[in-house]
Design a protein around this motif. Sequence first.
Motif, PDB file in Angstrom:
ATOM      1  N   ASP A  16       0.831  -1.189   0.000  1.00 34.34           N
ATOM      2  CA  ASP A  16       0.000   0.000   0.000  1.00 34.34           C
ATOM      3  C   ASP A  16       0.872   1.248   0.000  1.00 34.34           C
ATOM      4  N   ILE A  17       0.549   2.206  -0.844  1.00 33.02           N
ATOM      5  CA  ILE A  17       1.195   3.509  -0.808  1.00 33.02           C
ATOM      6  C   ILE A  17       0.285   4.429  -0.013  1.00 33.02           C
ATOM      7  N   LYS A  18       0.722   4.841   1.167  1.00 32.21           N
ATOM      8  CA  LYS A  18      -0.133   5.620   2.053  1.00 32.21           C
ATOM      9  C   LYS A  18      -0.184   7.089   1.644  1.00 32.21           C
ATOM     10  N   THR A  19       0.887   7.607   1.027  1.00 27.56           N
ATOM     11  CA  THR A  19       0.886   8.942   0.454  1.00 27.56           C
ATOM     12  C   THR A  19       1.745   8.919  -0.803  1.00 27.56           C
ATOM     13  N   ALA A  20       1.778  10.006  -1.540  1.00 25.06           N
ATOM     14  CA  ALA A  20       2.435  10.034  -2.846  1.00 25.06           C
ATOM     15  C   ALA A  20       3.950   9.886  -2.731  1.00 25.06           C
ATOM     16  N   ARG A  21       4.539   9.314  -3.779  1.00 25.35           N
ATOM     17  CA  ARG A  21       5.998   9.218  -3.851  1.00 25.35           C
ATOM     18  C   ARG A  21       6.603  10.601  -4.116  1.00 25.35           C
ATOM     19  N   PRO A  22       7.857  10.782  -3.727  1.00 22.90           N
ATOM     20  CA  PRO A  22       8.563  12.013  -4.117  1.00 22.90           C
ATOM     21  C   PRO A  22       8.707  12.065  -5.637  1.00 22.90           C
ATOM     22  N   SER A  23       8.965  13.242  -6.151  1.00 25.31           N
ATOM     23  CA  SER A  23       9.177  13.401  -7.586  1.00 25.31           C
ATOM     24  C   SER A  23      10.565  12.902  -7.961  1.00 25.31           C
ATOM     25  N   ARG A  24      10.775  12.727  -9.265  1.00 29.97           N
ATOM     26  CA  ARG A  24      12.103  12.337  -9.754  1.00 29.97           C
ATOM     27  C   ARG A  24      13.136  13.394  -9.375  1.00 29.97           C
ATOM     28  N   GLU A  25      12.751  14.657  -9.471  1.00 27.08           N
ATOM     29  CA  GLU A  25      13.681  15.740  -9.132  1.00 27.08           C
ATOM     30  C   GLU A  25      14.081  15.669  -7.655  1.00 27.08           C
ATOM     31  N   GLU A  26      13.129  15.356  -6.801  1.00 27.68           N
ATOM     32  CA  GLU A  26      13.439  15.227  -5.370  1.00 27.68           C
ATOM     33  C   GLU A  26      14.343  14.036  -5.112  1.00 27.68           C
ATOM     34  N   ALA A  27      14.119  12.936  -5.847  1.00 32.88           N
ATOM     35  CA  ALA A  27      14.976  11.759  -5.694  1.00 32.88           C
ATOM     36  C   ALA A  27      16.397  12.062  -6.138  1.00 32.88           C
ATOM     37  N   GLU A  28      16.541  12.765  -7.249  1.00 36.79           N
ATOM     38  CA  GLU A  28      17.879  13.120  -7.733  1.00 36.79           C
ATOM     39  C   GLU A  28      18.576  14.058  -6.759  1.00 36.79           C
ATOM     40  N   ALA A  29      17.818  14.973  -6.162  1.00 34.24           N
ATOM     41  CA  ALA A  29      18.403  15.878  -5.163  1.00 34.24           C
ATOM     42  C   ALA A  29      18.898  15.093  -3.956  1.00 34.24           C
ATOM     43  N   ALA A  30      18.171  14.045  -3.582  1.00 36.41           N
ATOM     44  CA  ALA A  30      18.598  13.218  -2.451  1.00 36.41           C
ATOM     45  C   ALA A  30      19.913  12.520  -2.753  1.00 36.41           C
ATOM     46  N   VAL A  31      20.082  12.062  -3.991  1.00 31.97           N
ATOM     47  CA  VAL A  31      21.337  11.417  -4.384  1.00 31.97           C
ATOM     48  C   VAL A  31      22.482  12.417  -4.305  1.00 31.97           C
ATOM     49  N   ARG A  32      22.246  13.637  -4.765  1.00 32.63           N
ATOM     50  CA  ARG A  32      23.293  14.660  -4.675  1.00 32.63           C
ATOM     51  C   ARG A  32      23.676  14.926  -3.222  1.00 32.63           C
ATOM     52  N   THR A  33      22.694  14.909  -2.354  1.00 34.76           N
ATOM     53  CA  THR A  33      22.977  15.099  -0.925  1.00 34.76           C
ATOM     54  C   THR A  33      23.855  13.980  -0.390  1.00 34.76           C
ATOM     55  N   LEU A  34      23.550  12.743  -0.773  1.00 34.61           N
ATOM     56  CA  LEU A  34      24.361  11.609  -0.317  1.00 34.61           C
ATOM     57  C   LEU A  34      25.780  11.682  -0.867  1.00 34.61           C
ATOM     58  N   ILE A  35      25.921  12.096  -2.122  1.00 31.31           N
ATOM     59  CA  ILE A  35      27.260  12.235  -2.698  1.00 31.31           C
ATOM     60  C   ILE A  35      28.067  13.248  -1.888  1.00 31.31           C
ATOM     61  N   ALA A  36      27.442  14.383  -1.585  1.00 31.75           N
ATOM     62  CA  ALA A  36      28.134  15.403  -0.789  1.00 31.75           C
ATOM     63  C   ALA A  36      28.451  14.883   0.607  1.00 31.75           C
ATOM     64  N   TRP A  37      27.528  14.106   1.179  1.00 28.60           N
ATOM     65  CA  TRP A  37      27.741  13.563   2.523  1.00 28.60           C
ATOM     66  C   TRP A  37      28.951  12.644   2.565  1.00 28.60           C
ATOM     67  N   THR A  38      29.212  11.900   1.474  1.00 27.75           N
ATOM     68  CA  THR A  38      30.373  11.009   1.447  1.00 27.75           C
ATOM     69  C   THR A  38      31.685  11.783   1.435  1.00 27.75           C
ATOM     70  N   GLY A  39      31.618  13.067   1.069  1.00 23.52           N
ATOM     71  CA  GLY A  39      32.827  13.876   1.007  1.00 23.52           C
ATOM     72  C   GLY A  39      33.235  14.234  -0.393  1.00 23.52           C
ATOM     73  N   ASP A  40      32.461  13.811  -1.386  1.00 24.88           N
ATOM     74  CA  ASP A  40      32.783  14.127  -2.778  1.00 24.88           C
ATOM     75  C   ASP A  40      31.966  15.334  -3.231  1.00 24.88           C
ATOM     76  N   ASP A  41      32.270  15.778  -4.445  1.00 26.24           N
ATOM     77  CA  ASP A  41      31.626  16.976  -4.988  1.00 26.24           C
ATOM     78  C   ASP A  41      30.621  16.570  -6.062  1.00 26.24           C
ATOM     79  N   PRO A  42      29.317  16.693  -5.810  1.00 24.95           N
ATOM     80  CA  PRO A  42      28.323  16.299  -6.807  1.00 24.95           C
ATOM     81  C   PRO A  42      28.375  17.137  -8.079  1.00 24.95           C
ATOM     82  N   ALA A  43      29.122  18.239  -8.054  1.00 27.72           N
ATOM     83  CA  ALA A  43      29.206  19.103  -9.233  1.00 27.72           C
ATOM     84  C   ALA A  43      30.397  18.768 -10.120  1.00 27.72           C
ATOM     85  N   ARG A  44      31.266  17.851  -9.679  1.00 27.37           N
ATOM     86  CA  ARG A  44      32.404  17.539 -10.543  1.00 27.37           C
ATOM     87  C   ARG A  44      31.946  16.706 -11.746  1.00 27.37           C
ATOM     88  N   GLU A  45      32.743  16.738 -12.799  1.00 31.01           N
ATOM     89  CA  GLU A  45      32.321  16.194 -14.090  1.00 31.01           C
ATOM     90  C   GLU A  45      31.853  14.739 -14.010  1.00 31.01           C
TER      91      GLU A  45
END
Length: 210
Positions: A16-45
Amino acid sequence: MDAILDPFKKTGSAPDIKTARPSREEAEAAVRTLIAWTGDDPAREGLLDTPKRVVKAYEEFYRGYDENAQEALARTFEDVGGYDDIVVVRNIPFYSHCEHHMVPFTGKAHIAYYPIEGVVGLSKLARVTDVFARRMQTQEHLTAQIADAIDEALQPRGVAVFLEAEHMCMSLRGVQKHGVSTITTQFKGVFRDDPNEQIRFLALVRGESA
């Protein structure tokens, strides 16, 4: 995010999905946050397109949430010449993701059932395995879900499911013990009631005469 899933719904459908899923943009932003959390730069090539790739990969890894096991088992074949003995499909490869650490576990499934009025296409048993494996799981829950779905859809005289898998959460982290396998079983109907049927099933899984 205000969305949570109920992974323990005991049907062949997605939880059951009790409320709506996040958007694709929100999911991608979460990945960028995790990349930064590891100590790397999500903006590098080398990492610029990683969030998109990860979200696309997750769509494949977790596609089971959008699939229904009962639909995969809906079509049966009754013209089997009166066959009513055991049907076994061995060595079905699968991969899933541990719900505790979201790292993979991989292995093989062995499935058997005793038909009553008809049989299901053999590939459908592999399909049902994938429907549940492509979700965040524990091996124990995955084993039970496969057995429950087959039992519900086919109503056979018995169902047996045997899973053996290696968990990366144990081999890549924590105790870091490589090559350790975990075995889980679930028996229903005649397999639960008669230990000799369990022995026969396990012998067939091992490739022995039964």
